[in-house]
Design an enzyme around this catalytic site. Structure first.
Site, short mmCIF file in Angstrom:
data_model
loop_
_atom_site.label_atom_id
_atom_site.label_comp_id
_atom_site.label_asym_id
_atom_site.label_seq_id
_atom_site.Cartn_x
_atom_site.Cartn_y
_atom_site.Cartn_z
N GLU A 1 0.88 -1.16 0.00
CA GLU A 1 0.00 0.00 0.00
C GLU A 1 0.92 1.21 0.00
O GLU A 1 1.75 1.36 0.90
CB GLU A 1 -0.87 -0.03 1.25
N CYS B 1 -2.78 7.68 4.82
CA CYS B 1 -2.75 7.45 3.37
C CYS B 1 -4.12 7.74 2.78
O CYS B 1 -4.26 7.80 1.56
CB CYS B 1 -2.32 6.03 3.08
#
Ligand SMILES: NC(=O)C1=CN([C@@H]2O[C@H](COP(=O)(O)OP(=O)(O)OC[C@H]3O[C@@H](n4cnc5c(N)ncnc54)[C@H](OP(=O)(O)O)[C@@H]3O)[C@@H](O)[C@H]2O)C=CC1
Ligand SMILES: O=C(O)CCC(=O)C(=O)O
Length: 526
Positions: free
Chosen positions: A265, A302
């Site tokens: 990720e 994020c």
């Protein structure tokens, strides 16, 4: 509990001798005791050898036993008490309530995976019984279940020292699948990592599991991570961090004689689409809500809303004025590490130095080391489309508002975006048509689409997708949060005409585990 600076290699505490490092308290800039000894190839070799030896026994632990193991880890983490929170605060600069909440999320996600393991649906058992009388050819007895891939390397993230770190979602889902885990601890929070690692190690011992089910390595620089990903006994990788780090590990995995999946990720700017009717109805509330989401945790998510799109006009002006006012009053916040702080400052300097970008607002001035001032920038759709670098992630509380001539231009910009973890629409009923036109693009671009919320704060549940097309992640078919994350570490195996006594329990006649299975394609509990 004393933190010694040792790695955990199976049951052994081992002090590495390939260099040493200390965590830094980002709020003061002071180095924290103790020094951690860095590991090298010898430690990677030992941890992977133990993990491989443990694999066959661990993967066949009963569903109840494996669930109890995950619950024991959760209980052991809670037993660490305040020592864990105090150390995590010192190593991350994150405030107590945030870390207490994150501990709750970590423990909750381990328990959720325990429930998932017990229920057994993840085995995806299928049975197509033999049809000896079928013409022109008889059919064999064909059965399928999922098995774990093998030992998994997990790279803890800096920004969630508990929920995305040593006992975070990657570790929980890999252990749930039956994969031993070797964690490369993040160098920003080694003390927190060691405490949590000891909680896992104690659970391995008290549940009577082989010691190699879990190891925690530390290292100085990149070689230890590369060596771990390159070890032939590692069969998959979980990573949360920078695009550069994720890409480097993907390359290392691809260079192996036997390439393996890397679930990384990486970067996402999480576009927010401010639709016209929503803006007309509540521009000021949206401006304030946006700033609250942007500045949460110093913007170190994020899922942070890094770009906004709206149709130019008085309602967007009202939104901007409210956002500028709220952002101007937001306090500077300590970032996680000097490196992340420096990266934020250089990203902000890049945006403020661009001729195509205007600085709309800055947060309150910094008053300590590693603090970041929030920032809101503005540009036009044409300028954004002409300068691809404007969509590079600036990790922290910085966002770019893109003024579009109409909703069609919002769609054009959306088409040009890279893959995202999330896409958010702020909409009212009258925006339905424009949102319907936008949705196919958002589905292609993002892992999660939200209406009238903010993307920060991911629910850990069964239907969650925390993933998305590159560069949000390296594999858009999966999620790193929620129970579906277990699938990343499994693969199907088919058993054709295997004698009943040799079949795994999940596939035996009479369904001894009481699983939901597909018999000849039909789901049921037989
Ligand atoms: N999208 C997201 O979810 C996040 C993005 N970030 C981004 O990452 C930047 C840096 O943050 P950080 O958390 O340190 O992320 P990094 O990607 O730098 O580090 C994450 C982990 O990977 C290791 N690593 C990094 N690069 C390599 C490599 N080339 N080879 C082997 N191992 C490697 C690190 O080791 P070591 O510990 O030794 O550094 C660390 O354990 C931030 O400024 C931000 O831009 C950060 C956090 C979350
Ligand atoms: O928003 C969240 O809860 C999770 C964010 C995340 O995955 C991250 O920042 O790495």
């Amino acid at each position: 509990m004393t933190i010694t600076g040792a790695m955990l290699i199976g049951a052994e505490s081992h002090r590495g001798s390939d260099g040493a490092f200390r965590a830094v308290d980002p709020a003061t800039g002071a180095a924290l005791e103790p020094a951690f000894g860095g590991g090298g190839t010898a430690e990677v070799e030992r941890a992977c050898a133990l993990a491989w030896v443990a694999f066959d026994a661990f993967r066949e632990t009963g569903l109840k036993a494996r669930a109890a193991f995950l619950e024991t880890i959760a209980a052991n983490i809670l037993e660490l008490g305040d020592d864990l929170i105090v150390r995590a605060m010192a190593e991350s600069g994150l405030p107590r309530p945030r870390l207490e909440g994150e501990r709750g999320r970590t423990v909750g996600q381990l328990r959720l995976f325990a429930q998932t393991v017990r229920e057994g649906g993840w085995l995806e058992a299928r049975i197509d019984p033999a049809q000896p009388e079928r013409t022109p050819l008889p059919r064999s007895d064909v059965r399928q279940r999922h098995i774990p891939l093998g030992p998994v390397a997990v790279f803890g993230a800096s920004n969630f020292p508990l929920a995305f770190s040593v006992a975070g979602g990657d570790t929980a889902s890999a252990l749930a699948a039956g994969c031993p885990v070797v964690v490369k601890g993040h160098s920003a929070h080694p003390g927190t990592s060691a405490l949590v690692g000891r909680a896992i190690r104690a659970a391995v011992a008290s549940c009577g599991l082989p010691e190699g089910v879990f190891s925690l390595l530390f290292g100085v620089g990149n070689p230890i991570g590369t060596a771990l990903v390159s070890d032939p006994r590692i069969k998959a990788v979980g990573f949360t961090g920078s695009r550069g780090g994720g890409l480097a590990l993907m390359e290392a995995a691809a260079r192996r004689a036997e390439p393996i999946p890397v679930y990384a990720e990486m970067s996402s700017i999480n576009p927010v689409f401010l639709m016209p009717a929503a803006l007309a109805a509540r521009a000021e509330a949206l401006g304030k809500g946006f700033v609250a989401s942007l500045t949460m945790g110093a913007g170190q998510f994020c899922t942070n809303p890094g770009i906004l799109l709206g149709v130019d006009g008085p309602d967007l002006d009202r939104f901007t004025a409210a956002a500028v006012e709220a952002l101007g009053g937001s306090a500077a916040a300590t970032m996680l590490t000097p490196g992340i702080h420096a990266a934020y400052d250089s990203g902000v300097a890049r945006l403020s130095g661009s001729a195509a970008v205007a600085t709309l607002a800055r947060g309150m001035a910094c008053s300590g080391p590693n603090q970041a001032q929030a920032a809101l920038f503005g540009t036009t759709a044409d300028a954004f489309l002409a300068e691809p670098g404007l969509q590079d992630e600036v990790f922290g509380a910085a966002s770019l508002l893109i003024r579009c001539p109409d909703t069609a231009a919002m769609r054009t910009v959306a088409e040009r975006l890279e893959g995202q973890l999330t896409a958010t629409v702020q909409m009212d009923a009258a925006d339905g048509g424009a949102v319907a036109a936008l949705l196919p693009t958002l589905e292609r671009k993002a892992g999660r689409i939200l209406a009238n919320g903010w993307p920060t704060g991911v629910e850990v549940c069964h239907a969650m997708v925390h993933g998305g097309p590159f560069p949000a992640t390296s594999d858009s078919r999966t999620t790193s949060v929620g129970t579906l994350a277990i699938r990343r570490f499994l693969r199907p195996v088919c058993y054709q005409d295997i004698p009943a006594a040799l079949l795994p329990e999940a596939l035996r006649d009479g369904n001894p585990l009481g699983l939901w299975r597909r018999i000849d394609g039909m789901p049921g509990q037989s």
